[in-house]
Design a protein around this motif. Structure first.
Motif, PDB file in Angstrom:
ATOM      1  N   GLY A  83       0.824  -1.210   0.000  1.00 38.55           N
ATOM      2  CA  GLY A  83       0.000   0.000   0.000  1.00 38.55           C
ATOM      3  C   GLY A  83       0.854   1.255   0.000  1.00 38.55           C
ATOM      4  O   GLY A  83       0.562   2.223  -0.706  1.00 38.55           O
ATOM      5  N   ILE A  84       1.919   1.223   0.789  1.00 43.64           N
ATOM      6  CA  ILE A  84       2.819   2.383   0.848  1.00 43.64           C
ATOM      7  C   ILE A  84       3.480   2.601  -0.507  1.00 43.64           C
ATOM      8  O   ILE A  84       3.566   3.722  -1.010  1.00 43.64           O
ATOM      9  N   LEU A  85       3.916   1.504  -1.121  1.00 44.27           N
ATOM     10  CA  LEU A  85       4.592   1.624  -2.421  1.00 44.27           C
ATOM     11  C   LEU A  85       3.630   2.106  -3.509  1.00 44.27           C
ATOM     12  O   LEU A  85       3.996   2.939  -4.348  1.00 44.27           O
ATOM     13  N   VAL A  86       2.408   1.581  -3.493  1.00 41.29           N
ATOM     14  CA  VAL A  86       1.423   1.998  -4.502  1.00 41.29           C
ATOM     15  C   VAL A  86       1.210   3.512  -4.423  1.00 41.29           C
ATOM     16  O   VAL A  86       1.210   4.216  -5.439  1.00 41.29           O
ATOM     17  N   ASN A  87       1.075   4.017  -3.215  1.00 43.12           N
ATOM     18  CA  ASN A  87       0.895   5.464  -3.047  1.00 43.12           C
ATOM     19  C   ASN A  87       2.126   6.241  -3.483  1.00 43.12           C
ATOM     20  O   ASN A  87       2.033   7.292  -4.107  1.00 43.12           O
ATOM     21  N   ARG A  88       3.271   5.710  -3.123  1.00 41.17           N
ATOM     22  CA  ARG A  88       4.527   6.381  -3.484  1.00 41.17           C
ATOM     23  C   ARG A  88       4.697   6.425  -4.997  1.00 41.17           C
ATOM     24  O   ARG A  88       5.153   7.425  -5.541  1.00 41.17           O
ATOM     25  N   CYS A  89       4.336   5.338  -5.669  1.00 40.61           N
ATOM     26  CA  CYS A  89       4.440   5.302  -7.136  1.00 40.61           C
ATOM     27  C   CYS A  89       3.473   6.301  -7.770  1.00 40.61           C
ATOM     28  O   CYS A  89       3.787   6.908  -8.790  1.00 40.61           O
ATOM     29  N   ARG A  90       2.311   6.461  -7.156  1.00 43.71           N
ATOM     30  CA  ARG A  90       1.358   7.451  -7.692  1.00 43.71           C
ATOM     31  C   ARG A  90       1.962   8.854  -7.636  1.00 43.71           C
ATOM     32  O   ARG A  90       1.880   9.610  -8.584  1.00 43.71           O
ATOM     33  N   THR A  91       2.579   9.165  -6.491  1.00 45.97           N
ATOM     34  CA  THR A  91       3.182  10.493  -6.324  1.00 45.97           C
ATOM     35  C   THR A  91       4.311  10.682  -7.323  1.00 45.97           C
ATOM     36  O   THR A  91       4.399  11.708  -8.006  1.00 45.97           O
ATOM     37  N   THR A  92       5.185   9.689  -7.393  1.00 48.02           N
ATOM     38  CA  THR A  92       6.326   9.800  -8.296  1.00 48.02           C
ATOM     39  C   THR A  92       5.871   9.854  -9.746  1.00 48.02           C
ATOM     40  O   THR A  92       6.402  10.627 -10.545  1.00 48.02           O
ATOM     41  N   GLY A  93       4.861   9.051 -10.076  1.00 44.12           N
ATOM     42  CA  GLY A  93       4.352   9.029 -11.444  1.00 44.12           C
ATOM     43  C   GLY A  93       3.773  10.365 -11.845  1.00 44.12           C
ATOM     44  O   GLY A  93       4.005  10.855 -12.957  1.00 44.12           O
ATOM     45  N   ALA A  94       3.035  10.975 -10.912  1.00 45.47           N
ATOM     46  CA  ALA A  94       2.439  12.277 -11.220  1.00 45.47           C
ATOM     47  C   ALA A  94       3.520  13.330 -11.415  1.00 45.47           C
ATOM     48  O   ALA A  94       3.441  14.169 -12.308  1.00 45.47           O
ATOM     49  N   ARG A  95       4.563  13.231 -10.583  1.00 47.14           N
ATOM     50  CA  ARG A  95       5.668  14.193 -10.701  1.00 47.14           C
ATOM     51  C   ARG A  95       6.401  14.000 -12.015  1.00 47.14           C
ATOM     52  O   ARG A  95       6.742  14.966 -12.707  1.00 47.14           O
ATOM     53  N   ALA A  96       6.600  12.734 -12.363  1.00 48.30           N
ATOM     54  CA  ALA A  96       7.300  12.440 -13.616  1.00 48.30           C
ATOM     55  C   ALA A  96       6.491  12.939 -14.805  1.00 48.30           C
ATOM     56  O   ALA A  96       7.043  13.450 -15.778  1.00 48.30           O
ATOM     57  N   ALA A  97       5.163  12.787 -14.700  1.00 46.32           N
ATOM     58  CA  ALA A  97       4.315  13.252 -15.800  1.00 46.32           C
ATOM     59  C   ALA A  97       4.416  14.764 -15.937  1.00 46.32           C
ATOM     60  O   ALA A  97       4.445  15.293 -17.046  1.00 46.32           O
ATOM     61  N   ARG A  98       4.501  15.441 -14.788  1.00 43.93           N
ATOM     62  CA  ARG A  98       4.633  16.900 -14.837  1.00 43.93           C
ATOM     63  C   ARG A  98       5.944  17.300 -15.491  1.00 43.93           C
ATOM     64  O   ARG A  98       6.035  18.315 -16.163  1.00 43.93           O
ATOM     65  N   ARG A  99       6.961  16.497 -15.226  1.00 40.72           N
ATOM     66  CA  ARG A  99       8.258  16.805 -15.845  1.00 40.72           C
ATOM     67  C   ARG A  99       8.256  16.428 -17.319  1.00 40.72           C
ATOM     68  O   ARG A  99       9.221  16.663 -18.026  1.00 40.72           O
ATOM     69  N   ARG A 100       7.156  15.817 -17.751  1.00 36.60           N
ATOM     70  CA  ARG A 100       7.032  15.358 -19.145  1.00 36.60           C
ATOM     71  C   ARG A 100       8.210  14.493 -19.555  1.00 36.60           C
ATOM     72  O   ARG A 100       8.804  14.661 -20.608  1.00 36.60           O
ATOM     73  N   ARG A 101       8.534  13.601 -18.657  1.00 34.91           N
ATOM     74  CA  ARG A 101       9.637  12.709 -18.991  1.00 34.91           C
ATOM     75  C   ARG A 101       9.168  11.574 -19.869  1.00 34.91           C
ATOM     76  O   ARG A 101       8.072  11.077 -19.719  1.00 34.91           O
ATOM     77  N   MET A 102      10.035  11.187 -20.754  1.00 32.40           N
ATOM     78  CA  MET A 102       9.786   9.984 -21.543  1.00 32.40           C
ATOM     79  C   MET A 102      10.258   8.827 -20.685  1.00 32.40           C
ATOM     80  O   MET A 102      11.422   8.745 -20.338  1.00 32.40           O
ATOM     81  N   PHE A 103       9.353   7.961 -20.263  1.00 32.56           N
ATOM     82  CA  PHE A 103       9.796   6.962 -19.307  1.00 32.56           C
ATOM     83  C   PHE A 103       9.702   5.536 -19.817  1.00 32.56           C
ATOM     84  O   PHE A 103       9.743   4.588 -19.047  1.00 32.56           O
ATOM     85  N   VAL A 104       9.615   5.382 -21.101  1.00 34.18           N
ATOM     86  CA  VAL A 104       9.519   4.014 -21.619  1.00 34.18           C
ATOM     87  C   VAL A 104      10.891   3.388 -21.787  1.00 34.18           C
ATOM     88  O   VAL A 104      11.170   2.304 -21.296  1.00 34.18           O
ATOM     89  N   ARG A 105      11.754   4.127 -22.440  1.00 33.82           N
ATOM     90  CA  ARG A 105      13.061   3.544 -22.741  1.00 33.82           C
ATOM     91  C   ARG A 105      14.005   3.836 -21.599  1.00 33.82           C
ATOM     92  O   ARG A 105      14.506   4.917 -21.466  1.00 33.82           O
ATOM     93  N   ASP A 106      14.246   2.878 -20.779  1.00 32.52           N
ATOM     94  CA  ASP A 106      15.218   3.099 -19.728  1.00 32.52           C
ATOM     95  C   ASP A 106      16.591   2.666 -20.231  1.00 32.52           C
ATOM     96  O   ASP A 106      16.745   2.180 -21.348  1.00 32.52           O
ATOM     97  N   ALA A 107      17.576   2.875 -19.398  1.00 34.59           N
ATOM     98  CA  ALA A 107      18.951   2.631 -19.834  1.00 34.59           C
ATOM     99  C   ALA A 107      19.174   1.178 -20.234  1.00 34.59           C
ATOM    100  O   ALA A 107      19.843   0.886 -21.221  1.00 34.59           O
ATOM    101  N   ASP A 108      18.562   0.271 -19.480  1.00 35.55           N
ATOM    102  CA  ASP A 108      18.751  -1.148 -19.787  1.00 35.55           C
ATOM    103  C   ASP A 108      18.222  -1.493 -21.171  1.00 35.55           C
ATOM    104  O   ASP A 108      18.848  -2.224 -21.935  1.00 35.55           O
ATOM    105  N   ALA A 109      17.053  -0.967 -21.480  1.00 32.16           N
ATOM    106  CA  ALA A 109      16.445  -1.280 -22.762  1.00 32.16           C
ATOM    107  C   ALA A 109      17.297  -0.746 -23.912  1.00 32.16           C
ATOM    108  O   ALA A 109      17.479  -1.412 -24.930  1.00 32.16           O
ATOM    109  N   LEU A 110      17.844   0.441 -23.710  1.00 35.18           N
ATOM    110  CA  LEU A 110      18.679   1.020 -24.767  1.00 35.18           C
ATOM    111  C   LEU A 110      19.957   0.217 -24.958  1.00 35.18           C
ATOM    112  O   LEU A 110      20.379  -0.044 -26.078  1.00 35.18           O
ATOM    113  N   GLN A 111      20.547  -0.188 -23.840  1.00 32.69           N
ATOM    114  CA  GLN A 111      21.768  -0.995 -23.950  1.00 32.69           C
ATOM    115  C   GLN A 111      21.470  -2.325 -24.628  1.00 32.69           C
ATOM    116  O   GLN A 111      22.172  -2.765 -25.513  1.00 32.69           O
TER     117      GLN A 111
END
Lengths: 188, 161
Positions: A83-111
């Protein structure tokens, strides 16, 4: 049949929580070790970024430790931590969306994409990540908790605060949209 | 020909259930973080106290009272969530705690008094024993601080002020 010799007997969550509450900080290490991979996977898929996921995971563990007195049922520490993690991910996700980050391709996927011998599998991995990332956060959350983490709807309702009917609808929409996005990417 | 939805979902789930790489140092970072003392929670009470004082001043607007008014009504507010009783004591009530007992709502204590123009020293008496200055007003400087305890000062303007 029980084998002879020494068997490793793992402590239950409740036992570990009681030890932590009694001042045995080391017992918390066992809880972190027990849940890190599963929760880390959820955070990674939910947030789509390794750094964000690890930050959310670490923060959730620390918050849980500091709020351990509020864990009413130590036997259900895992669900409480989720429950704590789900809430934390919501907060982080909303912040990331505000930053308009592209979050699909992470470093591992690119490598990984550079490795020709794994190209087909990585292409599929990438396509799944992209399709997942295109889902609305509440659809992605419901889909991951239901199908990947294999939780019952009642448990998901408890974690997310959403009703069971709404969750079923979100999962249904997520399944439909994933198929459509993957079809658009010509992977199905 | 497209795959059936159930097959697609199964393939997606199979992919997503694979273990993901987590920094091996994460456990150590967590243990290091919890070993540190928790940072103190920022209390909202000082801000609430300041807001209460500001609101009471805005409501009563002592600065806009008519210069002809001989006296004005003032509301005194103290935030003391742990207190069981608070009285306003000062020059205007002969420092008698029985004359201006304060009432509470959710730990915010308040009372209203009529004050004629002048300068008054006052304080709050908490739980019948603890003397507190008003955190939202100037404190009385020595040597006026004749009781040797913290007290505050309020000046009420009158004619010509």
């Amino acid at each position: 049949m029980q084998s002879m010799g020494i068997e490793r007997v793992e402590s239950s969550d409740a036992e570990l929580v009681c030890r932590v509450r009694a001042g045995d900080i080391g017992a918390y290490g066992a809880l972190v070790s027990r849940y890190r991979d599963r929760l880390g996977r959820y955070a990674r898929h939910m947030l789509g970024d390794r750094e964000d996921a690890e930050e959310a995971l670490q923060d959730s563990f620390v918050r849980a430790y500091r709020s351990l007195a509020r864990c009413d049922d130590p036997a259900r520490f895992g669900a409480w931590l989720y429950g704590i993690l789900v809430n934390r991910c919501r907060t982080t996700g909303a912040r990331a969306a505000r930053r308009r980050r592209m979050f699909v391709r992470d470093a591992d996927a690119l490598q990984g994409a550079a490795r020709a011998d794994q190209s087909e599998r990585l292409e599929w991995t990438d396509a799944v990540d992209r399709a997942l990332a295109r889902l609305a956060p509440e659809y992605r959350e419901a889909f991951l908790l239901k199908h990947v983490e294999d939780l019952e709807y009642e448990a998901i309702a408890e974690l997310t605060g959403a009703g069971v009917s709404a969750l079923k609808m979100r999962v249904k929409r997520a399944r439909e949209q994933l198929q459509r996005y993957l079809r658009e990417a010509e992977h199905v | 020909m497209f795959e059936h939805e159930e097959d697609v979902v199964q393939r997606v789930v199979q992919q997503l259930r694979r273990p993901v790489a987590i920094d091996p140092a994460l456990d150590a970072r967590v243990m290091q973080a919890i070993a540190k003392p928790e940072p103190p929670a920022r209390s909202i009470w000082p801000w609430l106290a300041a807001a209460a004082v500001l609101v009471s001043l805005i409501i009563w607007r002592p600065w806009s009272r008519s210069a002809e008014a001989e006296s004005a009504t003032f509301q005194f507010v103290l935030v003391a969530p742990q207190a069981t009783s608070v009285s306003l004591v000062g020059d205007f009530n002969d420092w008698d705690p029985k004359r201006s007992p304060m009432r509470t709502a959710n730990g915010i204590w308040a009372t209203v008094v009529q004050l004629a123009p002048g300068r008054y020293r006052y304080a709050y008496l908490v739980n019948g024993a603890e003397w507190r200055a008003d955190p939202g007003a100037p404190t009385v400087p020595p040597p006026d601080d004749e009781f040797g305890k913290p007290s505050s000062v309020v000046t009420v303007g009158g004619k010509g002020s």
